[in-house]
Write a protein that holds these residues in place. Structure first.
Motif, PDB file in Angstrom:
ATOM      1  N   GLY A  40       0.826  -1.201   0.000  1.00 12.54           N
ATOM      2  CA  GLY A  40       0.000   0.000   0.000  1.00 12.54           C
ATOM      3  C   GLY A  40       0.861   1.252   0.000  1.00 12.54           C
ATOM      4  O   GLY A  40       2.062   1.199  -0.303  1.00 12.54           O
ATOM      5  N   GLU A  41       0.259   2.364   0.362  1.00  4.89           N
ATOM      6  CA  GLU A  41       0.978   3.631   0.285  1.00  4.89           C
ATOM      7  C   GLU A  41       1.608   4.002   1.631  1.00  4.89           C
ATOM      8  O   GLU A  41       2.825   4.055   1.755  1.00  4.89           O
ATOM      9  CB  GLU A  41       0.004   4.707  -0.191  1.00  4.89           C
ATOM     10  CG  GLU A  41      -0.518   4.348  -1.589  1.00  4.89           C
ATOM     11  CD  GLU A  41      -1.464   5.367  -2.175  1.00  4.89           C
ATOM     12  OE1 GLU A  41      -1.957   6.232  -1.432  1.00  4.89           O
ATOM     13  OE2 GLU A  41      -1.706   5.285  -3.384  1.00  4.89           O
ATOM     14  N   ALA A  42       0.760   4.233   2.618  1.00  4.66           N
ATOM     15  CA  ALA A  42       1.261   4.656   3.927  1.00  4.66           C
ATOM     16  C   ALA A  42       0.235   4.271   4.984  1.00  4.66           C
ATOM     17  O   ALA A  42      -0.951   4.172   4.690  1.00  4.66           O
ATOM     18  CB  ALA A  42       1.460   6.170   3.934  1.00  4.66           C
ATOM     19  N   PRO A  43       0.691   4.062   6.214  1.00  2.39           N
ATOM     20  CA  PRO A  43      -0.265   3.753   7.283  1.00  2.39           C
ATOM     21  C   PRO A  43      -1.244   4.904   7.504  1.00  2.39           C
ATOM     22  O   PRO A  43      -0.888   6.075   7.322  1.00  2.39           O
ATOM     23  CB  PRO A  43       0.625   3.584   8.517  1.00  2.39           C
ATOM     24  CG  PRO A  43       2.013   3.407   8.006  1.00  2.39           C
ATOM     25  CD  PRO A  43       2.083   4.085   6.696  1.00  2.39           C
ATOM     26  N   GLY A  44      -2.466   4.562   7.902  1.00  2.00           N
ATOM     27  CA  GLY A  44      -3.445   5.559   8.326  1.00  2.00           C
ATOM     28  C   GLY A  44      -3.495   5.600   9.855  1.00  2.00           C
ATOM     29  O   GLY A  44      -2.618   5.044  10.532  1.00  2.00           O
ATOM     30  N   GLU A  47      -3.702   2.115  11.615  1.00  2.00           N
ATOM     31  CA  GLU A  47      -2.437   1.395  11.458  1.00  2.00           C
ATOM     32  C   GLU A  47      -1.368   1.995  12.372  1.00  2.00           C
ATOM     33  O   GLU A  47      -0.585   1.287  13.005  1.00  2.00           O
ATOM     34  CB  GLU A  47      -1.973   1.470   9.992  1.00  2.00           C
ATOM     35  CG  GLU A  47      -2.816   0.656   9.014  1.00  2.00           C
ATOM     36  CD  GLU A  47      -4.105   1.355   8.579  1.00  2.00           C
ATOM     37  OE1 GLU A  47      -4.251   2.560   8.882  1.00  2.00           O
ATOM     38  OE2 GLU A  47      -4.961   0.697   7.960  1.00  2.00           O
ATOM     39  N   PRO A  53      -0.345  -2.999   9.128  1.00  2.00           N
ATOM     40  CA  PRO A  53      -0.896  -2.408   7.904  1.00  2.00           C
ATOM     41  C   PRO A  53      -2.315  -2.880   7.591  1.00  2.00           C
ATOM     42  O   PRO A  53      -2.695  -4.006   7.950  1.00  2.00           O
ATOM     43  CB  PRO A  53       0.072  -2.853   6.808  1.00  2.00           C
ATOM     44  CG  PRO A  53       0.924  -3.899   7.378  1.00  2.00           C
ATOM     45  CD  PRO A  53       0.761  -3.919   8.866  1.00  2.00           C
ATOM     46  N   PHE A  54      -3.060  -2.040   6.920  1.00  2.00           N
ATOM     47  CA  PHE A  54      -4.387  -2.382   6.385  1.00  2.00           C
ATOM     48  C   PHE A  54      -5.340  -2.968   7.430  1.00  2.00           C
ATOM     49  O   PHE A  54      -5.949  -4.012   7.220  1.00  2.00           O
ATOM     50  CB  PHE A  54      -4.248  -3.345   5.188  1.00  2.00           C
ATOM     51  CG  PHE A  54      -3.754  -2.640   3.954  1.00  2.00           C
ATOM     52  CD1 PHE A  54      -4.585  -1.792   3.237  1.00  2.00           C
ATOM     53  CD2 PHE A  54      -2.458  -2.811   3.504  1.00  2.00           C
ATOM     54  CE1 PHE A  54      -4.131  -1.117   2.118  1.00  2.00           C
ATOM     55  CE2 PHE A  54      -1.990  -2.145   2.372  1.00  2.00           C
ATOM     56  CZ  PHE A  54      -2.837  -1.297   1.681  1.00  2.00           C
ATOM     57  N   ALA A  58     -10.148   1.050   4.956  1.00  2.00           N
ATOM     58  CA  ALA A  58      -9.672   0.645   3.619  1.00  2.00           C
ATOM     59  C   ALA A  58      -9.179  -0.808   3.661  1.00  2.00           C
ATOM     60  O   ALA A  58      -9.456  -1.599   2.755  1.00  2.00           O
ATOM     61  CB  ALA A  58      -8.554   1.569   3.149  1.00  2.00           C
ATOM     62  N   ASN A  83       3.668  -1.384   3.255  1.00  2.00           N
ATOM     63  CA  ASN A  83       3.437  -0.098   2.607  1.00  2.00           C
ATOM     64  C   ASN A  83       4.738   0.462   2.045  1.00  2.00           C
ATOM     65  O   ASN A  83       5.821   0.050   2.452  1.00  2.00           O
ATOM     66  CB  ASN A  83       2.865   0.908   3.620  1.00  2.00           C
ATOM     67  CG  ASN A  83       1.396   0.659   3.924  1.00  2.00           C
ATOM     68  OD1 ASN A  83       0.550   0.727   3.041  1.00  2.00           O
ATOM     69  ND2 ASN A  83       1.098   0.367   5.180  1.00  2.00           N
ATOM     70  N   HIS A 151      -6.762   1.720  -5.165  1.00  2.00           N
ATOM     71  CA  HIS A 151      -6.665   1.754  -3.703  1.00  2.00           C
ATOM     72  C   HIS A 151      -8.058   1.671  -3.082  1.00  2.00           C
ATOM     73  O   HIS A 151      -8.962   2.402  -3.497  1.00  2.00           O
ATOM     74  CB  HIS A 151      -5.964   3.038  -3.252  1.00  2.00           C
ATOM     75  CG  HIS A 151      -5.424   2.922  -1.873  1.00  2.00           C
ATOM     76  ND1 HIS A 151      -6.244   2.846  -0.770  1.00  2.00           N
ATOM     77  CD2 HIS A 151      -4.152   2.805  -1.423  1.00  2.00           C
ATOM     78  CE1 HIS A 151      -5.491   2.719   0.308  1.00  2.00           C
ATOM     79  NE2 HIS A 151      -4.220   2.691  -0.057  1.00  2.00           N
TER      80      HIS A 151
END
Ligand code: URA
Length: 183
Positions: A40-44, A47, A53-54, A58, A83, A151
């Motif tokens: 993925g791109e980056a942790p939210g 996360e 991650p994930f 999402a 990520n 995404h």
């Protein structure tokens, strides 16, 4: 290199400025080795709080699509998740930014390469456009085959054609799962 050493090298990372505002470094979810590595791109926020991650909204949508694709392919592939950057990117106000800064992506490329070598996947699935660009760039010497999916956060944000995007992603993953060679 073993997971234990990888974790030790990165869990307290301060190689870029993202370390100043993160709670947890987000390394990997899933087992090593794996058939497929999803990047993925980056942790939210979720996360960043739990260090996996994930696992936010999402991630939950992605898991649902993966489960549906596993069921329709009849193949039970093993998947791990990481990520492009290991830390949540935030702006000066502490809000999550849409994209991580380029210097963080570059600093974190050594971690991504290391974890990809540990995972030894048959396929790398790039989750989102930013991952499509940087995962290919970072992992280009490792001989992996790449696949792109939209995404899941973009699916959640979209006002039209949500179902269509979900269906298309499921088909892409189903076809990919069917081409994984069982060992
Ligand atoms: N969660 C992640 O870990 N990565 C993303 O790209 C989005 C949500």
């Amino acid at each position: 290199m073993k997971w234990k050493h990888h974790k030790k090298r990165w869990i307290d990372c301060d190689r870029c400025s993202l370390c100043e505002q993160r709670n947890k470094v987000v390394l990997l979810k899933g087992k090593i080795p794996c058939d497929i590595l999803m990047v993925g791109e980056a942790p939210g926020i979720s996360e960043d709080t739990l260090g996996k991650p994930f696992i936010g909204p999402a991630g939950k949508l992605l898991e649902e699509i993966i489960e549906a694709a596993k069921e329709s392919s009849g193949v039970n592939v093993s998947i791990a998740f990481t990520n492009v950057v290991g830390c949540i990117p935030k702006d000066g106000t502490g809000a999550k930014t849409k994209e991580p800064p380029k210097d963080a992506i570059k600093e974190c490329s050594a971690r991504l390469k290391e974890v990809a070598k540990l995972c030894r996947p048959q396929f790398v699935v790039c989750v989102g456009k930013l991952s499509g660009k940087w995962s290919r760039h970072t992992l280009k010497d490792l001989g992996y085959t790449f696949e792109d999916i939209i995404h899941p956060a973009a699916i959640l944000r979209s006002k039209v054609n949500k179902e269509l995007a979900i269906q298309q992603t499921e088909i892409t993953l189903r076809d990919l799962f069917e081409s994984v060679v069982p060992f």
